[in-house]
Design a protein around this motif. Sequence first.
Motif, short mmCIF file in Angstrom:
data_model
loop_
_atom_site.label_atom_id
_atom_site.label_comp_id
_atom_site.label_asym_id
_atom_site.label_seq_id
_atom_site.Cartn_x
_atom_site.Cartn_y
_atom_site.Cartn_z
N GLU A 68 21.70 37.29 49.78
CA GLU A 68 20.61 36.33 49.22
C GLU A 68 20.56 36.23 47.97
OE1 GLU A 68 17.56 33.80 49.18
OE2 GLU A 68 18.89 34.21 50.68
N ARG A 127 23.19 34.34 46.46
CA ARG A 127 23.12 32.71 46.92
C ARG A 127 21.97 32.17 45.77
NH1 ARG A 127 19.22 29.71 48.03
NH2 ARG A 127 17.93 31.38 48.48
N ARG A 128 21.24 32.92 45.52
CA ARG A 128 20.07 32.49 44.37
C ARG A 128 20.73 32.36 43.15
NH1 ARG A 128 16.31 36.84 43.88
NH2 ARG A 128 15.30 35.31 42.22
N GLN A 129 21.75 33.44 42.88
CA GLN A 129 22.35 33.49 41.60
C GLN A 129 23.23 32.36 41.40
OE1 GLN A 129 21.97 35.99 38.41
NE2 GLN A 129 22.67 33.70 37.91
N GLU A 140 23.03 29.46 42.87
CA GLU A 140 22.20 28.27 42.85
C GLU A 140 21.71 28.10 41.48
OE1 GLU A 140 18.08 27.49 44.94
OE2 GLU A 140 19.79 27.18 46.52
N GLU A 141 21.10 29.16 40.89
CA GLU A 141 20.25 29.10 39.59
C GLU A 141 21.45 28.62 38.50
OE1 GLU A 141 18.16 31.98 36.74
OE2 GLU A 141 17.16 31.53 38.83
#
Length: 301
Positions: free
Chosen positions: A116, A119-121, A123-124
Amino acid sequence: ALKRLHMLVNAVGQLEEMAEKKQYKEAANLLDAVSQLTVHFESFQSVPKISELTKTVASVRSSLSSQIFAAFREIGEIAGSTADASTFSLSDGSEAAGGFKSLGEACLVVDALGPEARRRQVEEFATAQLKPYSKIFRPEEEHSGLDQVDRRFAWFRRLLKNIDERFENVFPAHWHLQYKLCLQFLQMTFEGVKLKLEDTDSPDSENVIVIVKALQKSLLFEREMTAKFEREYGSSVASTTVDKAATYDDGMEYDKDGNEVDPRSAEGIKLRYLRERAKSKAIAEKTGHGGGADDGDEHAL
């Protein structure tokens, strides 16, 4: 169980120390070790010592996550930044949160924090790199027109080149960073082109020749990216939801003489467009809204 508990206590203590000293490579290894050890104590959360250790680990993970995201934000927009990935540190040279010896160490910590966080990294990071694209190709800008769609693709190629040259061996291959960046770019491009097609005041929405050429260039770019990522990751852009949103019916098109026409050829694209425009015009007339293509559209091509 006592031996594992002793190992967990020591590992958590070392993790706190490494995180405080910002020795992130060591912290990443300790996060992996702690994660493996805590599995054995999941059913003992009512025990005060286990509960305390769990809260400590959660606090350290949260702190590391905040530091990492802050560090990556300092990279800024690659297309216009001067960040050096091999010696990256905070701009003021301080040891504040996020000051990494290299971005590679940051990636190790992100992996240790779990899917997770990764994924966040990604995406950002991708969103930050595409900010200039959304500004340069705003709908009101002249070069956002369908007749200049190849400029969008040229911009993205330059972005990928910058990432290759300046961040080589930084992002782990299994992150599929460029592939996911491409998917986000394709989605943004799809939405931008769709706005142009739906804008009745735009001359592009009525010009079939411009639309056909734009679509042909888009298909060529898609094939180029598909080949690139299949070579590098074994992933296919053609299998994404972005592509599915813009695909054509599998059925053939037919000309006025009843001959089959490949729906992906220039002539097939033209026939499909005219058919869809005629359908929209018929619906508009039936509902009393008017509009639609001029009767002379087809003869003007």
